[in-house]
Design an enzyme around this catalytic site. Sequence first.
Site, PDB file in Angstrom:
ATOM      1  CG  HIS A  58      -2.162  -0.600   1.113  1.00 36.98           C
ATOM      2  ND1 HIS A  58      -3.371   0.000   1.222  1.00 36.98           N
ATOM      3  CD2 HIS A  58      -2.538  -1.897   0.633  1.00 36.98           C
ATOM      4  CE1 HIS A  58      -4.332  -0.957   1.166  1.00 36.98           C
ATOM      5  NE2 HIS A  58      -3.885  -1.937   0.814  1.00 36.98           N
ATOM      6  CD  GLU A  94      -6.660  -2.114  -3.366  1.00 40.98           C
ATOM      7  OE1 GLU A  94      -5.485  -1.296  -3.211  1.00 40.98           O
ATOM      8  OE2 GLU A  94      -6.668  -3.135  -3.353  1.00 40.98           O
TER       9      GLU A  94
END
Length: 311
Positions: A37, A105
């Site tokens: 991330h 994402e």
Amino acid sequence: MRIGYFLSCEEYTPAQLIEQARLAQDAGFQGLWISDHYHPWNDEQGQSPFVWSIIGALSQVVRIPVTTAVTCPIMRIHPAVIAQAAATSAALHDGRFVLGVGTGEALNEHILGDRWPFAEERLEMLEEAVVVLRQLWRGEYVTHHGRHYTVDQARIYTLPAEPPRVYVSAFGPKAIDVAARIGDGYISTSPDADLVAEFRRRAGAKPVQGGFKGCWAPTEDEGVEIAHRLWANSGVPGELSQVLPSPKHFEQAAQLVTPEMTRKAVACGPDPAGHAEQLKKYEAAGFDEVYVANMGPNYREFIELYRREFL
């Protein structure tokens, strides 16, 4: 079914991740997942170290396989750079590194200001990115002019003995088709037997990995409070997880998730029964490996619970 441990970079410092990896190996976990991330899902989680630094450090403290769950090689980092990072990681881990990939994402991938593509376009980009990865892992000079990526006379010099395996994350029929065609394995965080069966129908006996989170606490109520405070975003439905661009948006969307919804979805507290139920779901769905993560500060107790009850 093999049981591994899931390192959540969104929630823990680098030192805590390394400690968890060492504890997990000592407890008998058979592999590691690690998230990739740029942002955490919300500010309460509060961390997000650079995954490739952590993977390098892990090579010095564990001897069990490590899989990224998952890296998005389509926007934030060019696939030619991911190819070098994965090759070095596989060399450091003596071939025990697996590159898990997915379409990502917006939370992590929008940071350079690029347009966030639709799902079908991201799948197309992922397929081309994997082509670039595998070309570079041959150790030859690569020049590639594709629809989405250009590589100009690039060569990776530091390579493992064998190219890294690529496992593909997929949550729907179109993604399953791509995963079966380009992947060496399949990754999912849902115990969906139909998707596993469809992947195997198309891809044969390639490995299937799954994962879920639990929350150890002295009581179930305390576990629910911790899980809901840190990970209510896990209950956000549909495609929101792919399109919301920032932690504050996830915090807003997670207001729709109630503590009772978290209680029903997550194994909370000290009782192993909830974890056993989750493990059985993945086993029944046909998964070869399942990776479990703890939410909150009590990861030592969580790892000990698994050592005692399941490993």
